[in-house]
Design a protein around this motif. Sequence first.
Motif, PDB file in Angstrom:
ATOM      1  N   THR A  26     -42.452  12.551   7.859  1.00 47.90           N
ATOM      2  CA  THR A  26     -42.549  12.691   6.414  1.00 47.90           C
ATOM      3  C   THR A  26     -41.144  12.787   5.840  1.00 47.90           C
ATOM      4  N   PRO A  27     -40.959  12.467   4.575  1.00 48.16           N
ATOM      5  CA  PRO A  27     -39.604  12.437   4.016  1.00 48.16           C
ATOM      6  C   PRO A  27     -38.927  13.802   4.086  1.00 48.16           C
ATOM      7  N   ALA A  28     -37.649  13.805   4.460  1.00 43.65           N
ATOM      8  CA  ALA A  28     -36.865  15.029   4.455  1.00 43.65           C
ATOM      9  C   ALA A  28     -36.285  15.306   3.070  1.00 43.65           C
ATOM     10  N   VAL A  29     -36.232  14.284   2.234  1.00 36.30           N
ATOM     11  CA  VAL A  29     -35.799  14.410   0.849  1.00 36.30           C
ATOM     12  C   VAL A  29     -36.777  13.638  -0.022  1.00 36.30           C
ATOM     13  N   ILE A  30     -37.259  14.271  -1.079  1.00 34.89           N
ATOM     14  CA  ILE A  30     -38.193  13.639  -2.007  1.00 34.89           C
ATOM     15  C   ILE A  30     -37.563  13.634  -3.390  1.00 34.89           C
ATOM     16  N   SER A  31     -37.608  12.488  -4.043  1.00 31.96           N
ATOM     17  CA  SER A  31     -37.037  12.368  -5.378  1.00 31.96           C
ATOM     18  C   SER A  31     -38.033  12.827  -6.433  1.00 31.96           C
ATOM     19  N   LEU A  32     -37.522  13.566  -7.407  1.00 28.13           N
ATOM     20  CA  LEU A  32     -38.284  13.926  -8.596  1.00 28.13           C
ATOM     21  C   LEU A  32     -37.849  13.007  -9.735  1.00 28.13           C
ATOM     22  N   PRO A  33     -38.584  12.979 -10.836  1.00 24.25           N
ATOM     23  CA  PRO A  33     -38.173  12.106 -11.946  1.00 24.25           C
ATOM     24  C   PRO A  33     -36.772  12.443 -12.450  1.00 24.25           C
ATOM     25  N   ASP A  34     -36.028  11.432 -12.831  1.00 29.73           N
ATOM     26  CA  ASP A  34     -34.700  11.664 -13.392  1.00 29.73           C
ATOM     27  C   ASP A  34     -34.809  12.577 -14.614  1.00 29.73           C
ATOM     28  N   GLY A  35     -33.856  13.500 -14.722  1.00 29.32           N
ATOM     29  CA  GLY A  35     -33.826  14.415 -15.857  1.00 29.32           C
ATOM     30  C   GLY A  35     -34.847  15.523 -15.819  1.00 29.32           C
ATOM     31  N   PHE A  36     -35.558  15.689 -14.704  1.00 32.91           N
ATOM     32  CA  PHE A  36     -36.698  16.609 -14.635  1.00 32.91           C
ATOM     33  C   PHE A  36     -36.294  18.077 -14.740  1.00 32.91           C
ATOM     34  N   ARG A  73     -46.708  16.420  -9.645  1.00 33.61           N
ATOM     35  CA  ARG A  73     -47.301  16.577  -8.311  1.00 33.61           C
ATOM     36  C   ARG A  73     -46.743  15.513  -7.380  1.00 33.61           C
ATOM     37  N   ALA A  74     -46.191  15.957  -6.241  1.00 33.39           N
ATOM     38  CA  ALA A  74     -45.615  15.041  -5.262  1.00 33.39           C
ATOM     39  C   ALA A  74     -46.450  15.065  -3.988  1.00 33.39           C
ATOM     40  N   ASP A  75     -46.574  13.907  -3.364  1.00 37.27           N
ATOM     41  CA  ASP A  75     -47.211  13.767  -2.065  1.00 37.27           C
ATOM     42  C   ASP A  75     -46.126  13.928  -1.008  1.00 37.27           C
ATOM     43  N   LEU A  76     -46.204  14.997  -0.218  1.00 38.63           N
ATOM     44  CA  LEU A  76     -45.161  15.288   0.757  1.00 38.63           C
ATOM     45  C   LEU A  76     -45.195  14.355   1.953  1.00 38.63           C
ATOM     46  N   ASP A  92     -45.996  10.800   1.752  1.00 36.85           N
ATOM     47  CA  ASP A  92     -45.399   9.499   1.443  1.00 36.85           C
ATOM     48  C   ASP A  92     -44.287   9.561   0.391  1.00 36.85           C
ATOM     49  N   GLY A  93     -44.069  10.739  -0.215  1.00 32.75           N
ATOM     50  CA  GLY A  93     -42.978  10.893  -1.162  1.00 32.75           C
ATOM     51  C   GLY A  93     -43.292  10.470  -2.583  1.00 32.75           C
ATOM     52  N   GLY A  94     -44.475   9.905  -2.805  1.00 30.05           N
ATOM     53  CA  GLY A  94     -44.849   9.482  -4.148  1.00 30.05           C
ATOM     54  C   GLY A  94     -45.233  10.655  -5.022  1.00 30.05           C
ATOM     55  N   GLY A  95     -45.405  10.405  -6.322  1.00 32.97           N
ATOM     56  CA  GLY A  95     -45.781  11.493  -7.210  1.00 32.97           C
ATOM     57  C   GLY A  95     -46.240  11.004  -8.560  1.00 32.97           C
ATOM     58  N   THR A 110     -33.857  16.262  -6.595  1.00 30.10           N
ATOM     59  CA  THR A 110     -34.532  16.065  -5.319  1.00 30.10           C
ATOM     60  C   THR A 110     -35.156  17.361  -4.809  1.00 30.10           C
ATOM     61  N   VAL A 111     -36.010  17.189  -3.828  1.00 29.20           N
ATOM     62  CA  VAL A 111     -36.619  18.286  -3.082  1.00 29.20           C
ATOM     63  C   VAL A 111     -36.204  18.078  -1.613  1.00 29.20           C
ATOM     64  N   VAL A 112     -35.783  19.149  -0.963  1.00 29.67           N
ATOM     65  CA  VAL A 112     -35.251  19.077   0.406  1.00 29.67           C
ATOM     66  C   VAL A 112     -36.191  19.827   1.340  1.00 29.67           C
ATOM     67  N   ALA A 113     -36.473  19.215   2.497  1.00 31.63           N
ATOM     68  CA  ALA A 113     -37.277  19.865   3.533  1.00 31.63           C
ATOM     69  C   ALA A 113     -36.367  20.315   4.662  1.00 31.63           C
TER      70      ALA A 113
END
Length: 311
Positions: free
Chosen positions: A33-43, A67-70, A72-75, A304-307
């Motif tokens: 699973t992604p170790a880094v997940i992107s959130l929307p710009d400016g969030f 809401r992010a899917d941990l 696949d990284g989508g949201g 970003t979100v970091v795991a």
Amino acid sequence: MNRRVRTALAAALTATLLTSVVTAPAQAHGRATPAVISLPDGFQPEGIATAGRYAYFGSRATGTIYRADLVDGGGTVLSPATGTPSLGLKVDPRGRLFVAGGTAGDARVIDTRTGDVLARYQFATSPTFVNDVVLTERAAYFTDSNRPVLYRLPLGRGGGLPAADGFTTIPLTGAFRQTGTGVNLNGVVRTPDRTALLVVQSNTGRLFRVDPATGVTTDVDVPGYTFTNGDGLLLVGHTLYVVQNRLDTIAVVSLDHAGTTGVVTATITDPRFDVPTTVARALGRLYLPNARFTTAPTPTTPYTVVAVRPY
């Protein structure tokens, strides 16, 4: 091996154990699973809550819930902007997201399936900063960084939500003292024995145990450590994770059963940290949103979100 060599090796081993830098991705359903997940710009993220493979994030700028899917990284956006902050978050077993409203002085409860706002509670008016929330079987408790109080939202049979005015304000007494500058009360969790609450005071770095029935506070004795910039808290068994936001560090504390004393057994750092505010556990990893307080926010600023691996 002589004594001097043994001492040097022991010191090196201790240093390794007390600072853990982890970048390995988590595993779910047999794949990385992604170790880094992107959130929307400016969030401008602040809080995080997890349920299964999903994580929920609140924007301190607009109040949007994402809401992010941990796996696949989508949201996707779950709940639209409110114009007020969305800070601390918790999800209950009924799929309801409890949201601390920051300077709005309120809390919202959102259905994670539909995004509908199920209830809203106005705890206070300015100056106020409703910062974080913890759930028990009978109530939700919220901290206020601008006031020496907790707000208690009672939960009825089957988790029933109270009326709009059905909350209580619990003044804090005892060891805790509100200071005039900076963030006071911040993160909140239950003690390992589940009889009391633990809160961190960001500007002093002190950790307190709170009797939720009376509001009486006592210092948690953690020799040799101050939780400077303490923010979000996470309790796993007897292990307390304390996010120290501007230090880009998680302190790992081993607590006694009652949550009265503890020992820092490790610190977790990671080069991908950029002022993480809080932490939640999912899929065998710890997930932290990077608030990037030291970066001027713009509509195109990336977040970003970091795991990382738990200690």
